[in-house]
Scaffold this motif. Structure first.
Motif, PDB file in Angstrom:
ATOM      1  N   UNK A   1       0.840  -1.193   0.000  1.00 50.29           N
ATOM      2  CA  UNK A   1       0.000   0.000   0.000  1.00 50.29           C
ATOM      3  C   UNK A   1       0.877   1.246   0.000  1.00 50.29           C
ATOM      4  N   UNK A   2       0.261   2.364  -0.296  1.00 51.62           N
ATOM      5  CA  UNK A   2       1.002   3.613  -0.187  1.00 51.62           C
ATOM      6  C   UNK A   2       0.864   4.484  -1.414  1.00 51.62           C
ATOM      7  N   UNK A   3       1.476   5.644  -1.356  1.00 55.24           N
ATOM      8  CA  UNK A   3       1.344   6.621  -2.431  1.00 55.24           C
ATOM      9  C   UNK A   3       2.393   6.472  -3.530  1.00 55.24           C
ATOM     10  N   UNK A   4       3.455   5.714  -3.268  1.00 55.43           N
ATOM     11  CA  UNK A   4       4.450   5.474  -4.305  1.00 55.43           C
ATOM     12  C   UNK A   4       4.002   4.271  -5.125  1.00 55.43           C
ATOM     13  N   UNK A   5       3.214   4.550  -6.179  1.00 56.93           N
ATOM     14  CA  UNK A   5       2.566   3.473  -6.920  1.00 56.93           C
ATOM     15  C   UNK A   5       3.567   2.571  -7.632  1.00 56.93           C
ATOM     16  N   UNK A   6       4.776   3.086  -7.907  1.00 53.25           N
ATOM     17  CA  UNK A   6       5.775   2.275  -8.603  1.00 53.25           C
ATOM     18  C   UNK A   6       6.221   1.092  -7.757  1.00 53.25           C
ATOM     19  N   UNK A   7       5.964   1.157  -6.446  1.00 50.96           N
ATOM     20  CA  UNK A   7       6.406   0.080  -5.549  1.00 50.96           C
ATOM     21  C   UNK A   7       5.345  -0.999  -5.317  1.00 50.96           C
ATOM     22  N   UNK A   8       4.155  -0.819  -5.884  1.00 55.18           N
ATOM     23  CA  UNK A   8       3.094  -1.794  -5.651  1.00 55.18           C
ATOM     24  C   UNK A   8       3.562  -3.199  -6.018  1.00 55.18           C
ATOM     25  N   UNK A   9       3.411  -4.136  -5.083  1.00 54.09           N
ATOM     26  CA  UNK A   9       3.848  -5.529  -5.236  1.00 54.09           C
ATOM     27  C   UNK A   9       5.349  -5.638  -5.493  1.00 54.09           C
ATOM     28  N   UNK A  10       6.097  -4.701  -4.969  1.00 52.93           N
ATOM     29  CA  UNK A  10       7.549  -4.692  -5.162  1.00 52.93           C
ATOM     30  C   UNK A  10       8.241  -5.132  -3.869  1.00 52.93           C
ATOM     31  N   UNK A  11       9.187  -6.083  -3.961  1.00 52.60           N
ATOM     32  CA  UNK A  11       9.943  -6.463  -2.765  1.00 52.60           C
ATOM     33  C   UNK A  11      10.863  -5.327  -2.309  1.00 52.60           C
ATOM     34  N   UNK A  12      10.996  -5.166  -0.994  1.00 53.69           N
ATOM     35  CA  UNK A  12      11.929  -4.198  -0.417  1.00 53.69           C
ATOM     36  C   UNK A  12      12.836  -4.927   0.570  1.00 53.69           C
ATOM     37  N   UNK A  13      14.109  -4.667   0.492  1.00 55.62           N
ATOM     38  CA  UNK A  13      15.091  -5.398   1.284  1.00 55.62           C
ATOM     39  C   UNK A  13      14.791  -5.344   2.788  1.00 55.62           C
ATOM     40  N   UNK A  14      14.995  -6.470   3.428  1.00 50.70           N
ATOM     41  CA  UNK A  14      15.150  -6.526   4.886  1.00 50.70           C
ATOM     42  C   UNK A  14      16.654  -6.596   5.121  1.00 50.70           C
ATOM     43  N   UNK A  15      17.210  -5.626   5.813  1.00 55.12           N
ATOM     44  CA  UNK A  15      18.668  -5.570   5.946  1.00 55.12           C
ATOM     45  C   UNK A  15      19.111  -5.581   7.401  1.00 55.12           C
ATOM     46  N   UNK A  16      20.303  -6.071   7.595  1.00 54.58           N
ATOM     47  CA  UNK A  16      20.971  -6.001   8.894  1.00 54.58           C
ATOM     48  C   UNK A  16      22.399  -5.527   8.651  1.00 54.58           C
TER      49      UNK A  16
END
Length: 653
Positions: free
Chosen positions: A147-162
């Motif tokens: 969800x959100x206003x950055x539509x380019x990220x819809x269904x886009x993976x985002x890194x989980x980082x450590x």
């Protein structure tokens, strides 16, 4: 030549690539140097154009080598790779990776053998071409942006980082794989149907991960095995990226595995982000609608979890509390306006030269006049000129509503609201006797259809209440209709019955005497075949309209029937395939629009929005797919002119 080892791994490495140059050899070499067992490697050259000798690399390192004759994309190439393996397990890699842990394949196989219903992902660090880390972060799989206003990220993976040093557990559940080192069993891949239907590049990780979690499996990060990955962006990518392909893949995900409300959300957001790319992608989606329906049915049969379950997994890694789909007002999306303008622009340049209303230039001009009066008033003189040229140069040889004189009379009467240029009574009084004779002939043949029969011929008569001859003619028609219903009630074709009922309601509202016809037709409607979605909606709507001015105990029943139909859209989309007003999407849009205006109920508003979007999308796909439309494809009754007209009218009211 690299000498193969005597111990063989039950794992096959699959590496698709395109224009990777030396990195293919660097990756394969790193695999060979970090494993004591012989691992089967399949290199899949996706039609590289850089002239590099990849076959030499395959020979040196003893790998299987496949060359795609044309570019198929990473998803299809991975599918090809999995179809070729002879081992129970495989790992998918990119062709620009490095490996550091000795015998990492053994570690991976040990997990694969323990848990078959799992998709494994190796931890990852970003490196440069020399193999040196770019930063101190370790990628530990991904979360999905939902969800959100950055539509380019819809269904886009985002890194989980450590950050390094990070807590090095053995394994950990993650919402989504990422990092281009993904392993699973071939059995589970085939059960989930892999990456079927995806095109070229993008959304592989989201698609696979969602299917695994929804089926009841797990996505698992192997934290104690880290790969190095050379990440590239923008101009560094050695091949062209194409937005419609990525949009298509995200739409495939939404259509096959996601619930109805979220599917609509994905469609709306992608349309808002880039309407042109979205329309192109949707045009491709229309081609495979039957395959989508079959695949969705398959997943509904095998999935054991729902989308809310996945959202809970995903939510553990998301800071935002926004986990619900925001309200979507599709009729306000800019994409709808673009579709309406595209139809206008096409018709203004390609207006038919025949004068027909249902099929022909007059119906097309009706839409253009309506569009111009709302969005481009300075264009109205141009539309009026088209109309004048059409009336001057066209010859009428028919009398029906679809292509002939009665349709012309009705259409000109409507256009008079914009141009105030036609005295309909004066212009058609010479033709009235001729139309009446044709009407009687249609009655004798018991042809009561709207497009080519008696009902359509009498439509323009209803607009001229001050003409006693025409009123008497309609009264005669109504008596014949009553006799026809009484005599043939069990044998009246379904859509003829709908047309007769609509005409009777129209006649009642214009104060014609309809005797017992509506009561009789309501009995026939109640007993008629309503096995398909469109018929069920039309029948319930007509029954509501019949009983509108009476206190009828069945009224609530028909309202509830239509409410259920309004809420049940997804499973019937493939069964309602027409674009035209006569028997297609716009007719459903008209029904739910009328019901929403009558009741203000959310279920009808949402159904209107859904079918409006589907109508707009199908209209756009026709324009994108066909350079020259036939007269029927452009028409008011069966084509894009009428579809756009209904969208326009429901937007304004």
């Amino acid at each position: 030549m690299h000498s193969p080892l005597t111990m063989y791994s039950p794992l096959t490495v699959i590496i698709p690539f395109l224009n990777e140059g030396d990195e293919v050899e660097n990756t394969v070499k790193s695999i060979r140097e970090t494993n004591r067992e012989y691992i089967e490697i399949i290199l899949i050259n996706d039609c590289s154009s850089d002239g590099y000798d990849y076959e030499r690399v395959a020979t040196i390192y003893n790998t299987q080598y496949i060359v795609n004759p044309q570019r198929m994309g990473v998803a299809k190439s991975r599918e090809i790779g999995v179809s070729l393996i002879k081992t129970p397990f495989f790992i998918l890699l990119d062709a620009h990776m490095r490996f550091y842990k000795e015998n990492w394949c053994d570690i991976l196989v040990s997990y694969l053998e323990k848990e078959d219903r799992a998709l494994y992902c190796l931890a990852c660090k970003a490196i440069d071409k020399s193999g040196e880390p770019i930063n101190n972060l370790i990628g530990c799989g991904a979360k999905l942006f939902l969800y959100g206003n950055d539509f380019s990220k819809i269904l886009q993976p985002e890194w989980i980082t450590e950050e390094i040093p990070y807590q090095e557990k053995d394994i950990e559940e993650i919402p989504c794989i990422l990092g281009a080192a993904y392993a699973m069993s071939s059995r589970y891949w085939n059960y989930l149907k892999g990456l079927s239907m995806l095109k070229y590049y993008g959304a592989d990780e989201a698609y696979l991960s969602l299917k695994v979690w929804l089926e009841g499996g797990r996505c698992i990060l192997i934290k104690n095995t880290i790969t190095g990955h050379i990440f590239r962006t923008g101009t560094q990518t050695p091949y062209a990226m194409y937005w419609p392909h990525l949009f298509f893949n995200k739409l495939i995900i939404s259509e096959t595995v996601l619930p109805e409300d979220y599917k609509r959300y994905v469609h709306a957001k992608l349309m808002a982000l880039n309407p042109e790319a979205y329309m192109t992608a949707y045009a491709e989606l229309i081609k495979v609608k039957d395959d989508i329906v079959n695949l969705r049915s398959y997943y509904q049969a095998i999935f054991t979890k729902n989308f809310d379950f996945f959202k809970q997994i995903n939510q553990k890694y998301i800071d935002s509390e926004n986990t619900d789909i925001p309200s979507i007002k599709i009729n306000e999306e800019d994409g709808i306006r673009k579709v309406l303008k595209s139809v206008y622009d096409y018709l203004i340049k390609n207006n038919s030269s025949t004068i027909g209303f249902g099929v022909g230039g007059l119906g097309e001009i009706m839409y253009m006049a309506e569009y111009a009066s709302i969005y481009a008033k300075d264009e109205l003189p141009k539309v009026k000129k088209l109309l004048d040229e059409l009336l001057e140069n066209s010859k009428l040889e028919q009398f029906d509503f679809e292509t002939g004189l009665s349709g012309l009379a009705w259409g000109l009467n409507y256009l008079n609201r914009h141009f105030h240029a036609f005295d309909i009574d004066e212009q058609f009084k010479e033709s009235d006797k001729l139309l009446c004779n044709v009407l009687y002939d249609k009655i004798q043949k018991q042809d009561f259809a709207i497009p080519g029969g008696a009902l359509g011929i009498s439509f323009p008569f209803m607009e001229r209440k001050n003409n006693k001859t025409l009123n008497d003619t309609i009264d005669i028609l109504l008596r014949y209709i009553n006799a026809y219903i009484f005599r043939y009630k069990d044998r009246i074709p379904r859509f003829t019955l709908f047309e007769i009922t609509y005409f009777l309601i129209l006649a009642r509202d214009k104060n014609f005497c309809i005797s017992d016809s509506l009561h009789l037709v309501s009995q026939v409607l109640s007993d008629s075949d309503k096995t398909d979605y469109l018929s069920e909606c039309i029948s319930a709507y007509l029954m509501i309209a019949i009983n509108e001015k009476t206190e009828n105990s069945s009224k609530d029943f028909h309202y509830n029937t239509l409410r259920k139909s309004a809420a049940c859209r997804e499973a019937v989309l493939a069964k309602v395939s027409e674009i035209g007003i006569y028997k297609g999407y716009p007719l459903l849009m008209y029904i739910f629009h009328a019901m929403y205006r009558k009741t203000q109920e959310t279920v009808f508003r949402d159904a209107l929005a859904y079918w409006k979007q589907e109508t707009a999308l199908k209209t756009a796909s026709i324009l994108l797919h066909t350079s020259v439309l036939s007269e029927t494809e452009k028409s008011f009754l069966y084509g894009i002119a009428g579809a756009a007209f209904v969208i326009l009218k429901t937007n304004q009211q």
